[in-house]
Design a protein around this motif. Structure first.
Motif, short mmCIF file in Angstrom:
data_model
loop_
_atom_site.label_atom_id
_atom_site.label_comp_id
_atom_site.label_asym_id
_atom_site.label_seq_id
_atom_site.Cartn_x
_atom_site.Cartn_y
_atom_site.Cartn_z
N GLN A 72 5.49 13.88 -11.63
CA GLN A 72 6.01 13.82 -12.99
C GLN A 72 5.06 14.50 -13.97
N SER A 73 3.78 14.25 -13.81
CA SER A 73 2.77 14.86 -14.69
C SER A 73 2.75 16.38 -14.53
N GLN A 116 3.95 1.49 -1.12
CA GLN A 116 4.59 1.59 -2.43
C GLN A 116 3.62 2.15 -3.46
N ILE A 117 2.39 1.68 -3.45
CA ILE A 117 1.38 2.19 -4.38
C ILE A 117 1.16 3.69 -4.16
N GLY A 118 1.11 4.10 -2.91
CA GLY A 118 0.93 5.52 -2.59
C GLY A 118 2.08 6.36 -3.11
N GLU A 124 4.18 5.58 -5.52
CA GLU A 124 4.16 5.56 -6.98
C GLU A 124 3.13 6.56 -7.51
N GLY A 125 2.00 6.66 -6.85
CA GLY A 125 0.98 7.62 -7.25
C GLY A 125 1.46 9.05 -7.10
N ILE A 126 2.11 9.34 -5.98
CA ILE A 126 2.65 10.68 -5.75
C ILE A 126 3.73 11.00 -6.77
N SER A 127 4.59 10.02 -7.05
CA SER A 127 5.65 10.22 -8.03
C SER A 127 5.08 10.48 -9.42
N SER A 128 4.07 9.73 -9.79
CA SER A 128 3.43 9.90 -11.09
C SER A 128 2.77 11.28 -11.19
N ALA A 129 2.13 11.71 -10.13
CA ALA A 129 1.49 13.03 -10.12
C ALA A 129 2.54 14.13 -10.25
N TYR A 153 0.83 -1.21 0.00
CA TYR A 153 0.00 0.00 0.00
C TYR A 153 0.87 1.26 0.00
#
Length: 59
Positions: A44-45, A33-35, A37-42, A31
Motif C-alpha cells: 500500500q505504501s 497474519q502479522i506477516g 499485514e506487513g506485506i500488505s502495508s508495504a 505470526y
C-alpha cells in the motif's frame, strides 16, 4: 563451505517453523497474519508513493 552454512541455516529455520506450528498453531497463525499485514502495508505504501510520483510529486 558457504553452501553448507546456508543449508544449515535453512534447516534450522524450517525446524523452528515446524516446532512453532506443532506446539502452538494459534500463535503460528498470528505470526502469519502479522506477516501478511506487513506485506500488505508495504505494498500500500509503495502504491501511494508511485501515485504521488505519477502526480508530479504534488501533495
Amino acid at each position: 563451505m558457504a553452501v553448507q552454512w546456508k543449508k544449515l541455516g535453512l534447516f534450522t529455520v524450517v525446524v523452528f517453523v515446524l516446532y512453532v506450528i506443532i506446539t502452538d498453531p494459534a500463535k503460528a497463525a498470528d505470526y502469519v497474519q502479522i506477516g501478511f499485514e506487513g506485506i500488505s502495508s508495504a505494498a500500500q505504501s509503495i502504491g501511494d508513493f508511485m501515485t504521488w510520483v505519477a502526480n508530479g510529486g504534488k501533495d
